[in-house]
Enzyme design. Structure first.
Site, mmCIF file in Angstrom:
data_model
loop_
_atom_site.group_PDB
_atom_site.id
_atom_site.type_symbol
_atom_site.label_atom_id
_atom_site.label_comp_id
_atom_site.label_asym_id
_atom_site.label_seq_id
_atom_site.Cartn_x
_atom_site.Cartn_y
_atom_site.Cartn_z
ATOM 1 N N GLU A 4 -0.554 3.898 -8.506
ATOM 2 C CA GLU A 4 -0.196 4.899 -7.492
ATOM 3 C C GLU A 4 1.083 5.590 -7.926
ATOM 4 O O GLU A 4 2.101 4.930 -8.222
ATOM 5 C CB GLU A 4 0.001 4.235 -6.136
ATOM 6 C CG GLU A 4 0.110 5.201 -4.986
ATOM 7 C CD GLU A 4 -1.231 5.546 -4.353
ATOM 8 O OE1 GLU A 4 -1.249 6.324 -3.374
ATOM 9 O OE2 GLU A 4 -2.262 5.037 -4.845
ATOM 10 N N ARG B 239 -3.180 8.450 -6.110
ATOM 11 C CA ARG B 239 -3.860 7.451 -6.939
ATOM 12 C C ARG B 239 -4.060 8.064 -8.320
ATOM 13 O O ARG B 239 -4.581 9.187 -8.463
ATOM 14 C CB ARG B 239 -5.216 7.121 -6.302
ATOM 15 C CG ARG B 239 -5.997 5.989 -6.993
ATOM 16 C CD ARG B 239 -5.535 4.636 -6.551
ATOM 17 N NE ARG B 239 -6.395 3.593 -7.122
ATOM 18 C CZ ARG B 239 -7.479 3.096 -6.534
ATOM 19 N NH1 ARG B 239 -7.858 3.567 -5.347
ATOM 20 N NH2 ARG B 239 -8.184 2.143 -7.114
ATOM 21 N N LYS C 284 0.870 -1.175 0.000
ATOM 22 C CA LYS C 284 0.000 0.000 0.000
ATOM 23 C C LYS C 284 0.907 1.225 0.000
ATOM 24 O O LYS C 284 1.598 1.514 0.975
ATOM 25 C CB LYS C 284 -0.934 0.031 1.213
ATOM 26 C CG LYS C 284 -1.907 1.205 1.121
ATOM 27 C CD LYS C 284 -2.781 1.330 2.323
ATOM 28 C CE LYS C 284 -3.851 2.397 2.059
ATOM 29 N NZ LYS C 284 -3.332 3.650 1.496
ATOM 30 N N PHE D 265 -1.226 -1.296 -10.784
ATOM 31 C CA PHE D 265 -1.770 -2.503 -10.169
ATOM 32 C C PHE D 265 -3.076 -2.975 -10.793
ATOM 33 O O PHE D 265 -3.669 -3.949 -10.335
ATOM 34 C CB PHE D 265 -1.951 -2.340 -8.659
ATOM 35 C CG PHE D 265 -2.563 -1.045 -8.221
ATOM 36 C CD1 PHE D 265 -3.889 -0.746 -8.456
ATOM 37 C CD2 PHE D 265 -1.782 -0.131 -7.532
ATOM 38 C CE1 PHE D 265 -4.437 0.436 -8.025
ATOM 39 C CE2 PHE D 265 -2.319 1.061 -7.090
ATOM 40 C CZ PHE D 265 -3.661 1.349 -7.335
ATOM 41 N N LYS E 159 -7.411 -2.904 2.992
ATOM 42 C CA LYS E 159 -6.108 -2.300 3.242
ATOM 43 C C LYS E 159 -5.776 -2.467 4.726
ATOM 44 O O LYS E 159 -6.649 -2.397 5.592
ATOM 45 C CB LYS E 159 -6.108 -0.816 2.856
ATOM 46 C CG LYS E 159 -7.224 0.001 3.499
ATOM 47 C CD LYS E 159 -7.286 1.398 2.910
ATOM 48 C CE LYS E 159 -8.478 2.182 3.463
ATOM 49 N NZ LYS E 159 -8.603 3.512 2.854
#
Length: 574
Positions: free
Chosen positions: A306, A261, A256, A352, A442
């Site tokens: 990200e 984003r 993470k 991702f 998350k």
């Protein structure tokens, strides 16, 4: 359609607290809208552009006040006093129309078309004198308005209608107006909006073709979709179990990252970048554009990833050192000498997900989307001197609730390298835009910070007396489109951070009373805290205990703030 008829709808919406009644009022309005449907759908929320279009009318509260004074002839002190008392410049405009004493010899009727088109036209004024032309155009509308009409013209110009209508109300009203009012219809409207971010398109499609036509609406290049969001896991075991679901499917785990984003759209050599709030940031990241052109093999694609900033001296190392979000956000805000920032704050985009590669992949399982992602691009090493960002897959591993060791190792590694934690994703799940889903979770080592909007502020005392150091924070209620305060922040910032934050907030002051100021609610902060308490002091019903400043979230707007539902969930989980 006379604007007065729409104002009557606004008044009816404001007069009821029932979401079902609001839905039915709007459904009736939409069903009889005729050719005005696209305009009425956006005006129902007081927003003049689709969510993906960040068009700005260019009218601040001060310019709007100038227009009201010019149109009505009211005394500025009296209008400001009314504004201070009500906290609403729209109410002050209504008072000014009734009490200003200025009469218009020649007036034009206010219609829905005119109000919509004239206000949207404000965004097109450019160059020298553009502010004056905006004031004149807005004053023209106010001068032809009744008091109640002026109230809503001003509120719409400022982007806050104050009638308690959120996206969910619009969604449900469209289902009632044009479809069989059931869960399937509501889901169809919601998904259509998630992939288009345009209620005008969704409304016309629902009216013309029903549920089947809505299902055919799809992603389009350079029209960003809402991104899928994750729920929070309290423990690694809980996260893996929830992500796996009843079937015990494999779980795809990733770092993470703490960055921006970003959604990347590619059509040949044309590349555009959009943030989570659907704001285009292509110009701010020319190095990312170059990396995408170099590394992406697919002719047409949409990626989810990200964008992370790293310390320049570590950018070529495997274990790079990420910079804090506040540092990275400087690149988003930069409007000049952008290329110089490429070397000062180099970035890597960690991809991702693949949402489109010539055909939509949203409904495909995550495992297939990952395969398509791997086929669609090759990694690009960061080269700040050459003006090229890094482009690579998010660091990942496969795990399960029965065999969590690889996930635990990845989690520890992510934290050691300065990242936020771990993402856990069900390998068979589809991509669900705009929703927090239990198949994507998350995990972070501390109680999760909240992204909250600054609504009011007060100048500090003593050494920091020139800075706005006491900030009132609010979460977002998507059902009512209102902000609900959850506490006051006064710690966590350095002098430099507080000075920069004060400059940003002072530009948004709409009213002063002594050392307390009211603000246009546009600045979002990331805030840590010790716990959430029940409280009658704030209209949310909750208060943060010992909140402290972490970052300014330049990539988020007021409607991207954490919701009251999220605050309630965190309160219940303590």
């Amino acid at each position: 359609m006379e604007y007065a008829a729409l104002v009557d709808v606004y008044d009816r919406l404001a007069a009821t607290a029932s979401n079902n009644e609001k839905r039915d009022i709007l459904a009736e309005t939409f069903a009889g809208a005729g050719d005005l449907l696209p305009r009425l759908v956006v005006l129902a929320r007081g927003r003049l552009f689709p969510a993906y279009d960040r068009g700005e009318l260019g009218v601040s509260s001060s310019l709007t006040l100038e227009a009201v004074l010019a149109a009505t002839g009211a005394a500025e002190d009296a209008v400001r006093e009314r504004w201070r008392e009500t906290g609403d410049l729209g109410d002050a405009a209504a008072w000014a129309v009734d009490n200003g004493g200025q009469q218009t010899l020649f007036s034009r009727d206010l219609t829905v078309e005119r109000v919509h088109d004239d206000l949207r036209g404000l965004a097109d004024f450019e160059g020298e004198g553009s502010q004056g032309r905006r004031v004149d155009a807005l004053a023209g509308l106010v001068s032809d308005a009744t008091a109640d009409e002026a109230r809503y013209v001003v509120r719409t110009a400022l982007g806050h209608l104050r009638v308690g209508v959120g996206e969910g109300t619009i969604r449900d009203a469209l289902a009632v107006a044009f479809l069989d009012d059931g869960g399937e219809s509501v889901d169809a409207v919601e998904r259509a909006y998630q992939v288009t971010n345009d209620f005008g398109v969704v409304a016309e499609t629902a009216r013309g073709g029903g549920v089947e036509a809505l299902r055919e609406l799809d992603v389009e290049l350079f029209r960003p979709i809402q991104l899928m969001l994750a729920e929070k896991a309290e423990t690694l075991a809980e996260g893996l179990a929830d992500a796996a679901g009843d079937g015990g499917e494999a779980v795809h785990c990733e770092y993470k990252y703490d960055g921006i984003r970003v959604q990347i759209h590619v059509d040949g050599d044309e590349v555009r970048l959009f943030t989570r709030r659907l704001e285009e940031v292509t110009l701010q990241f020319p190095d990312v554009v170059r990396a995408v052109r170099e590394g992406v093999a697919a002719d047409r694609a949409i990626f989810d990833g990200e964008l992370v900033g790293y310390a320049p001296e570590t950018i070529r190392e495997k274990s790079r050192s990420p910079v804090v979000f506040q540092t990275l956000s400087r690149r988003v805000k930069r409007e000049s000498d952008i290329e110089a920032m490429v070397g000062e704050i180099p970035v890597v985009v960690h991809l991702f997900d693949c949402l489109y590669d010539g055909e939509t992949t949203l409904d495909r399982p995550a495992s297939e989307r990952l395969e398509r992602l791997g086929a669609a691009f090759s990694s690009v090493a960061p080269d700040p001197e050459g003006g090229v960002a890094g482009l690579e897959r998010a660091t990942s591993a496969s795990a399960s609730s029965e065999d969590p060791d690889s996930a635990a190792t990845l989690y520890e590694e992510a934290l050691e390298r300065g990242h936020e934690g771990l993402m856990m994703k069900n390998a068979t799940a589809a991509y669900q835009p705009g929703r927090r889903v239990g198949r994507m979770l998350k995990l972070k080592p501390t109680m999760e910070p909240l992204d909250l909007v600054v609504t009011r502020a007060k100048y500090s005392e003593g050494r920091r007396s020139e800075w706005l150091g006491r900030l009132y924070l609010a979460c977002y209620d998507p059902e009512s489109d209102e902000l609900l305060e959850v506490g006051r922040l006064s710690t966590g910032y350095t002098d430099e951070e507080l000075a920069d934050l004060t400059e940003e907030l002072e530009a948004r002051i709409v009213n002063r009373e002594g050392r307390l100021v009211e603000l246009e609610p546009e600045v979002v902060l990331e805030v840590a805290y010790e716990e959430i308490q029940s409280s009658s002091e704030y209209d949310s019903g909750y208060a943060l205990r010992f909140p402290r400043f972490l970052n300014v979230r330049a990539d988020l707007g007021r409607t991207d703030a954490d919701t009251i539902e999220r605050v309630e969930s965190l309160f219940d989980s303590q």
